[in-house]
Design an enzyme around this catalytic site. Structure first.
Site, PDB file in Angstrom:
ATOM      1  CB  SER A 292      13.876 101.572  89.655  1.00 43.73           C
ATOM      2  OG  SER A 292      15.203 101.259  90.018  1.00 43.73           O
ATOM      3  CE  LYS A 293      12.932 108.562  86.491  1.00 45.91           C
ATOM      4  NZ  LYS A 293      12.299 109.423  87.462  1.00 45.91           N
ATOM      5  NE  ARG A 294      18.071 100.234  92.217  1.00 47.62           N
ATOM      6  CZ  ARG A 294      18.740  99.144  92.492  1.00 47.62           C
ATOM      7  NH1 ARG A 294      20.053  99.131  92.380  1.00 47.62           N
ATOM      8  NH2 ARG A 294      18.113  98.061  92.886  1.00 47.62           N
TER       9      ARG A 294
END
Ligand code: GLU
Length: 480
Positions: A252-254
Site C-alpha cells: 500500500s501507499k505507506r
C-alpha cells in the site's frame, strides 16, 4: 485445441495499482505465449466508485506498458460491448433464467441495497425471500416492487475446484452466501457479470487476484446452473510491501508508490517496471532477470507462477531501472531525463547533452538527476573547510594561495573544454611541484561547492562555461 482467450477486466477507479498491472501482464503473456487473444473489458457496474478519466488511465497504462489488446471497447471482436455498463440490459434475462431453474430468487428486503458489490454478508442469515412462493414473488416484481436478484446456494457439503496456481481448493459451502447478482438499478454485481461476460466473450483462462479465490465456488455454481464450461482459473498471489520495521503486509501507499503512473512520474521506465513486476510471482527457469516484453512472452509459462506472495522490493526495482537506463542510447537518455530537471529553463539549457552524458551512468531513476546537478544550476552555500582533503593534500590555506594562480591559468585558456581545463590544472601541479589531485580538488570545490560531483572539475567547468567558472572561483576567493 481451441484458441486461448484471456482478459483484463479492470474497474475504472482512477489509477493502476501495480498488482492490477501484473494481472494484466500475466493475462497478456499467457495469451501471447500461446498465440491466443487478449481482451480488455471495462468493469464499471459499480457506478459509485466510478472516477472520471479512469478509463483513459487504463488505456494509457496498457499502451505505455506495451500490453496491446486484441479486443476491447476500441477494438471490436464481435463479442462486445466491452464496457459492462453498456451491456446492462443483457444481464437480467440471464438472472431470470437462473430464477427459472431455481438457482436464484427475487429478494425484496431493504438491507440489500446496503450490501456492496462482492461483500460477503452473514452466510447463516438466510433471507426470508428465499422461500417466498415464486408466483407471489413474480407478482410483486410485476407490481413494481424494488428488488434484487440473489443466487440461491445450497449450503450443504463442500465445493472443490482446481486453480492453476493454487492447486486444488476445497471450500465448505456453509461459508458461501446468497450473493446479489442483479442490483435494484438493474446493474449486475461483479459476481454475476464476471461469469456472464467471461462466458459470452469466450474467455478460456481467467487470470485475476487471489482475493477472488473464495468466491470462485459461487461462480462455478452459476456456470453449472447455466450449463456452461468453467474456464481455467489462474489466481495470482498478493503483492506485499515491507515497512521500515521489516513488517510485511499488503502493498500500500505507506510502502511507497503503488501505481504505475506514480512510478513513471518518479522516473522509472515503463519497460523496467514491467520487467520487475513480471518477476513478482513468476520465475523463469534460469537466474536471468532482465527480460524485454517479447522475451517474457517467449519464456512465460503458467507453470512458473508461484502461489506465495511476493514482496515488492523498491531497491531491486531501482537497480533494474538503472540497468534499463544504462541501456538507453545517449540521445534517448537525454530526451527522457530532461523533463525531470529544470535545465531547460536555466542558463545551462544549451549544455544539456553534456550534462546528460555525466548523469547517464550515475542515476538509478530519472528523478535522481535534478539533485545530482543542482550545484550546476546554483552553487550551494559551503564553508572553506570543504577545501580540506587529506588524500590530495588540499586545505584552506594552500587553496587560498593556489586558487588565484589557477584562475590565471584558466582565464588564459583559449578553447574552453574539459581537456584544456584539466591540462591547465596539471600544468599548475607540475609547476608547483604538487600532485595533480590538489588543484583538481581545489578547483572542484571552488566551482561546485560539493565534495562529490558527477564528473571532474574539467567536465564541470566545461559545462558551466568560462565566465561562470571564473565567477565561482572569484566567489571562493572571497571566503578565505
Ligand atoms: N473488476 C475486477 C477488479 O478490478 C476484475 C476482477 C477480475 O479480473 O475478474 O478487481
Amino acid at each position: 485445441m481451441n484458441e486461448i482467450r484471456t482478459r483484463f477486466a479492470p474497474s475504472p477507479t482512477g489509477f493502476m495499482h501495480v498488482g492490477n498491472l501484473r494481472t494484466a501482464l500475466y493475462a497478456w503473456l499467457l495469451a501471447r505465449s500461446r498465440q491466443g487473444k487478449f481482451i480488455l473489458r471495462i468493469e464499471d457496474t459499480d457506478q459509485e466508485r466510478y472516477v472520471e478519466n479512469a478509463v483513459d488511465v487504463i488505456y494509457a497504462t496498457l499502451k505505455s506498458a506495451g500490453l496491446e489488446h486484441d479486443e476491447g471497447p476500441d477494438k471490436d471482436g464481435g463479442v462486445g460491448p466491452y464496457v459492462q455498463s453498456e451491456r446492462r440490459d443483457l444481464y437480467r434475462p440471464y438472472a431470470e433464467k437462473l430464477i427459472g431453474c431455481g438457482a436464484a430468487y427475487y429478494c425484496f428486503c431493504d438491507k440489500c441495497e446496503e450490501e456492496n458489490d462482492g461483500e460477503i454478508h452473514e452466510a447463516s442469515a438466510l433471507c426470508p425471500c428465499a422461500s417466498m412462493d415464486s408466483a407471489e414473488a413474480l407478482a410483486k416484481v410485476k407490481a413494481g416492487a424494488p428488488h434484487v436478484i440473489r443466487q440461491r446456494i445450497d449450503r450443504s457439503g463442500v465445493s472443490t475446484f482446481n486453480d492453476t496456481v493454487f492447486g486444488e481448493i476445497t471450500i465448505e459451502n456453509k461459508v458461501l452466501d446468497d450473493q446479489i447478482l442483479l442490483k435494484r438499478d438493474g446493474m449486475p454485481t461483479y459476481n454475476f457479470a464476471n461469469v456472464v461476460d467471461d462466458h459470452l466473450m469466450g474467455i478460456t483462462h481467467v487470470v485475476r487476484g487471489s482475493e477472488y479465490l473464495s468466491s470462485t465456488p459461487k461462480y462455478n455454481l452459476l456456470y453449472q446452473a447455466f450449463g456452461w464450461d468453467i474456464p481455467e482459473y489462474v489466481h495470482l498471489p498478493l503483492i506485499m510491501g515491507r515497512d521500515a520495521e521489516g513488517n510485511v503486509s499488503k502493498l500500500s501507499k505507506r510502502h511507497g508508490s503503488v501505481s504505475f503512473e506514480n512510478l513513471v512520474s518518479e522516473g522509472y521506465l515503463p519497460e523496467a517496471i514491467v520487467n520487475y513486476i513480471a518477476l513478482l510471482g513468476w520465475s523463469p527457469k534460469s537466474d536471468r532477470e532482465i527480460f524485454s516484453l517479447p522475451e517474457l512472452a517467449e519464456s512465460f509459462s503458467v507453470a512458473g507462477l508461484n502461489k506465495s506472495p511476493a514482496v515488492f522490493d523498491y531497491d531491486k526495482l531501482r537497480w533494474m531501472n538503472s540497468e534499463y537506463i544504462k541501456a538507453l542510447s545517449a540521445e534517448e537518455f537525454a530526451a527522457k531525463a530532461l523533463p525531470f530537471t529544470s535545465v531547460a529553463e536555466s542558463f545551462l539549457a544549451g549544455a544539456w547533452e553534456k550534462i546528460a552524458a555525466l548523469l547517464h551512468t550515475r542515476v538509478e531513476t530519472f528523478a535522481d538527476c535534478q539533485e545530482k546537478i543542482a550545484f550546476l544550476l546554483e552553487q550551494p552555500e559551503y564553508g572553506v573547510e570543504l577545501f580540506n582533503h587529506k588524500k590530495s593534500k588540499s586545505d584552506p590555506e594552500n587553496s587560498a594561495a593556489d586558487l588565484p594562480v589557477i584562475r590565471e591559468k584558466l582565464a588564459a585558456i583559449a578553447e574552453w573544454n574539459a581537456e584544456n581545463i584539466s591540462n591547465a590544472l596539471s600544468e599548475f601541479a607540475a609547476e608547483t611541484g604538487v600532485k595533480a589531485g590538489r588543484p583538481m580538488w581545489q578547483a572542484r570545490i571552488a566551482v561546485s561547492g560539493c565534495a562529490v560531483t558527477p564528473g571532474g572539475p574539467g567536465e564541470i567547468m566545461e559545462i558551466l562555461g568560462k565566465e561562470e567558472s571564473l565567477r565561482r572561483i572569484d566567489a571562493a576567493l572571497t571566503k578565505f
